[in-house]
Design an enzyme around this catalytic site. Structure first.
Site, PDB file in Angstrom:
ATOM      1  N   LYS A  48       0.788  -1.053   0.121  1.00  0.00           N
ATOM      2  CA  LYS A  48       0.053   0.158   0.102  1.00  0.00           C
ATOM      3  C   LYS A  48       0.670   1.183  -0.111  1.00  0.00           C
ATOM      4  CE  LYS A  48      -1.618   0.835   3.924  1.00  0.00           C
ATOM      5  NZ  LYS A  48      -0.956   1.993   4.372  1.00  0.00           N
ATOM      6  N   THR A  49       1.866   1.308   0.838  1.00  0.00           N
ATOM      7  CA  THR A  49       2.644   2.379   1.059  1.00  0.00           C
ATOM      8  C   THR A  49       3.445   2.708  -0.310  1.00  0.00           C
ATOM      9  OG1 THR A  49       2.968   2.434   3.410  1.00  0.00           O
ATOM     10  CG2 THR A  49       4.636   3.853   2.386  1.00  0.00           C
ATOM     11  N   ASP A 246      -4.617   8.120   2.935  1.00  0.00           N
ATOM     12  CA  ASP A 246      -3.954   6.832   3.528  1.00  0.00           C
ATOM     13  C   ASP A 246      -4.981   6.256   4.675  1.00  0.00           C
ATOM     14  OD1 ASP A 246      -2.480   4.503   3.813  1.00  0.00           O
ATOM     15  OD2 ASP A 246      -0.982   5.644   5.381  1.00  0.00           O
ATOM     16  N   GLU A 247      -5.081   4.880   4.563  1.00  0.00           N
ATOM     17  CA  GLU A 247      -5.927   4.196   5.644  1.00  0.00           C
ATOM     18  C   GLU A 247      -7.439   4.711   5.867  1.00  0.00           C
ATOM     19  OE1 GLU A 247      -4.813   1.433   6.818  1.00  0.00           O
ATOM     20  OE2 GLU A 247      -2.551   1.729   7.298  1.00  0.00           O
ATOM     21  N   GLN A 277      -9.501  -4.524   7.162  1.00  0.00           N
ATOM     22  CA  GLN A 277      -8.746  -4.400   8.298  1.00  0.00           C
ATOM     23  C   GLN A 277      -9.378  -3.060   9.034  1.00  0.00           C
ATOM     24  OE1 GLN A 277      -4.296  -4.515   7.932  1.00  0.00           O
ATOM     25  NE2 GLN A 277      -4.589  -4.627   5.807  1.00  0.00           N
ATOM     26  N   ARG A 633      -0.223 -11.011  10.165  1.00  0.00           N
ATOM     27  CA  ARG A 633       0.794 -10.151  10.684  1.00  0.00           C
ATOM     28  C   ARG A 633       1.945 -11.462  10.682  1.00  0.00           C
ATOM     29  NH1 ARG A 633      -0.005  -6.032   9.607  1.00  0.00           N
ATOM     30  NH2 ARG A 633      -2.153  -7.071   8.583  1.00  0.00           N
TER      31      ARG A 633
END
Length: 676
Positions: A48-49, A246-247, A277, A633
């Site tokens: 994503k980043t 973002d997010e 998420q 994770r």
């Protein structure tokens, strides 16, 4: 006449990024999206980043001026990381780009237009402690001592400033009226609704008089300014031609409306996130923002990025199965970039919570012996109190650990508060325990606690426990005590007599139950914003205490565990200076992080998912998203553990039902371990 002279500027290096070589096809499609609204669903571990970073670079390379780009993030660290990456791709091309958190961008707007927003230049920003202190002052000015206020029920405390700040923040960020917030989250304060309204009103006036803003104002006031001042709104809409978020799944009502106001004319807004998420509704995040984005922005293009670079295929198969039961979602299927390892995630039922802790400690020790650094291992849990037995077992085993979900269990204020009652009746000469206990009473501070101790110490019989704690604290001539504190002092004395009748302490679990119910629960509600979590801690402590009959032995264990916890000198360091320690973390705190080995513990109905979520389909879906976050994770190994039995609120053991989330995963995706 001045002479004219032309300075010849050297053209900067021509940088042409090969986007097709740097990105996978799904990332590339999002990065090169045409102007207009766009929703990028970026699955866990999918880059994503990287996608956002290259999107900014793509805009700059296509002639968009940095000052015409607004990048909104949830942490300053995320903003810096993305801007640093863009700078590395396009040196000296990012100057003037607005990037930062919603709050920092709101602050920049208010600093430039303070007077238009109704503030004087140079306004102050209060941190949480400042805010709580101002609210406490307003509460005091209203005389909201429930013992004196005939309009409030007896034996109830008006919430402290810190709790009022939480109530107000949730109301502002969700747009819900105060009454609804109280019904949903703080029903024990419904009787104080009118007083809370008055406190909140006067708090706003006091802030304005002080030319000060709190953290929530950095969202509320810029939005209000843009909605009420059309000239300024047009200015910023013209400036921010491309808005990147973002997010987005974590945005609340205010943040979503802030974006809408700025994008109203051009709709050039790209939001990036993962609906799977979205796990922060408890702090005001609105899951509907990302789910309804295509309706909010008709004609929006949805891009899905589903290639996961983090986890082995076996872990991703569990993750895909874990989230598939959710009805409200953008369907996606994580695809592995890594090859299969042949190691299936482990499903590990244990006899009880102590065996669960022993298994994890033993398995971590084995992994360390096999060359795995401890810092590459994490144990994740739904709630902080789930880690208590594990903290004790890791300490006994000499395995270093760090905690990101809060203080170590026995260092927490509420645990030490209730323990002080037990410590005092076991050792009536314990000055520190007495003073801590006394300071729980309204109106008793350090000075008055010291005065009370001087009187009590003088009355103590030499070298032995008093025949009656009630008589010790309530002699014929009452101790000097503020009038508003007298009833609570009497209740404290009666409680001490109840837990140590005739000076003889009861078993520790019985004492803890009495202290919590008679004295501490009301204090806990009024003092701490996260009452429910802290009450669960105390329930866990009480259940743990049931294995002890001797209160001195129980208190020794608490003291030894706290002392060992504080010994950081035995924690080994790696050559790079980082401490080599296992991470213990709540799943909420673990979002965005990754480890080679992950244990997810307490996988039982009532613990994960939580008991209160079992009757609410929306809550269950958020719990399932939280499970998905936990699973994703893990890079190489995943362990899902649960105890078959646990101590209940009484004196027996209760059979645990495995988490319903486990039954949603096909059996062939997991390897069940039989622990002997």
């Amino acid at each position: 006449m001045a002479r004219s002279y032309t300075l010849h500027r050297q053209p900067g290096p021509s940088v042409q990024i090969d986007y097709a070589a740097e990105l996978n096809p799904q990332q590339l499609a999002a990065v090169q999206a045409p102007p207009g609204p766009a929703l990028v669903i970026a699955g866990a571990g999918s880059g994503k980043t990287r996608t956002l970073t290259y999107r900014v670079a793509y805009l700059l390379e296509n002639g968009i001026q940095p000052s015409n780009i607004l990048l909104l993030t949830f942490t300053n660290k995320a903003a810096r990381e993305m801007l640093d990456r863009v700078e590395a791709l396009l040196p000296d091309r990012t100057a003037g780009l607005w990037g930062g958190t919603f709050h920092s961008i709101g602050n920049r707007i208010l600093r430039r237009h303070a007077e238009a927003a109704g503030y004087r230049p140079g306004f102050s920003i209060m941190d949480r402690e400042d805010q709580a202190q101002m609210l406490d002052a307003v509460i005091a000015a209203h005389g909201l001592d429930p013992k004196k206020n005939k309009d409030t029920p007896k034996e109830k405390r008006f919430p402290k400033g810190d709790v009022v700040a939480d109530i107000l923040s949730y109301a502002l960020n969700t747009g819900l009226p105060l009454e609804e917030v109280l019904v949903q989250k703080y029903p024990h304060f419904l009787d104080f609704q009118n007083q809370l309204q008055a406190v909140i009103r006067d708090y706003a006036q006091r802030k304005k008089a002080a030319n000060a803003l709190d953290f929530d104002d950095l969202l509320v006031q810029p939005l209000r300014l843009l909605e009420q001042n059309e000239e300024l709104a047009k200015f910023f809409r013209a400036q921010f031609q491309f808005i990147l978020v973002d997010e987005y799944q974590d945005t609340n009502k205010l943040q979503a409306e802030f974006i809408d106001v700025l994008a109203r004319d051009h709709h050039n807004v790209m939001v990036v996130g993962d609906d799977a998420q979205s796990i922060y509704s408890w702090r005001g995040a609105n899951f509907q923002n990302i789910l309804q984005f295509p309706k909010r922005y008709p004609g929006a293009t949805v891009y899905k990025i589903e290639t996961n670079y983090r986890s082995i295929p076996e872990v991703l198969e569990v993750a895909n199965a874990a989230i598939s039961a959710n009805v409200r979602q953008f369907e996606k299927h994580l695809q592995p970039a890594r090859t299969a390892s042949g190691v299936k995630p482990a499903l590990v039922p244990l006899e009880n919570s102590n065996d669960q802790a022993r298994f994890i400690a033993q398995r971590i020790a084995e992994l360390r012996e096999n060359g795995v650094d401890l810092r590459q291992i994490a144990v994740l849990y739904r709630a902080h109190y789930h880690s208590m037995e594990l903290q004790m077992e890791l300490t006994r085993a000499g395995i270093p650990f760090s905690i990101t979900s809060g203080l170590r269990f026995f260092e927490q204020a509420h645990v030490k508060d209730v323990a002080s009652f037990l410590k005092f009746v076991v050792n009536p000469r314990d000055e520190v325990a007495f003073k801590r206990m006394a300071r729980l009473i309204q109106g008793v501070g350090e000075r008055s606690a010291a005065q009370l101790w001087a009187a009590v110490e003088k009355a103590l019989p030499g070298g032995s426990a008093p025949a009656s704690f009630r008589d010790l604290l309530l002699p014929g001539k009452p101790l000097k005590m503020p009038a508003k504190s007298q009833k609570e002092w009497e209740q404290l004395a009666h409680t001490l007599e109840e837990i140590a009748p005739g000076g003889a302490p009861l078993p520790p679990a019985e004492m803890l139950h009495s202290v919590i119910e008679a004295v501490y629960d009301d204090y806990l509600r009024a003092k701490f914003p996260n009452y429910d979590a802290r009450r669960e801690d105390l329930n866990t402590l009480t259940n743990y205490a049931r294995q002890y009959r001797d209160p001195a032995e129980f208190l020794d264990q608490l003291a030894l565990m706290t002392g060992l916890d504080e010994e950081e000198t035995n924690r080994p360091e790696r050559g790079d200076g980082e401490q080599d320690a296992v991470t213990l973390s709540s799943i909420h705190q673990a979002k965005g992080l990754e480890w080679r080995i992950v244990f997810v513990i307490w996988m039982t109905d009532g613990m994960f998912p939580t008991l209160r979520s079992l009757e609410d389909e929306e809550a269950i879906e958020e719990e399932r998203r939280l499970f998905y976050v936990a699973v994703t994770r893990a890079e190489d190994e995943l362990y899902l553990t649960y105890p078959l039995l646990r101590l209940n609120a009484g004196y027996g053991e209760m059979v645990q039902r495995p988490s319903r989330f486990l039954s949603e995963i096909p059996k062939e995706r997991l390897e069940e371990w039989q622990v002997m």
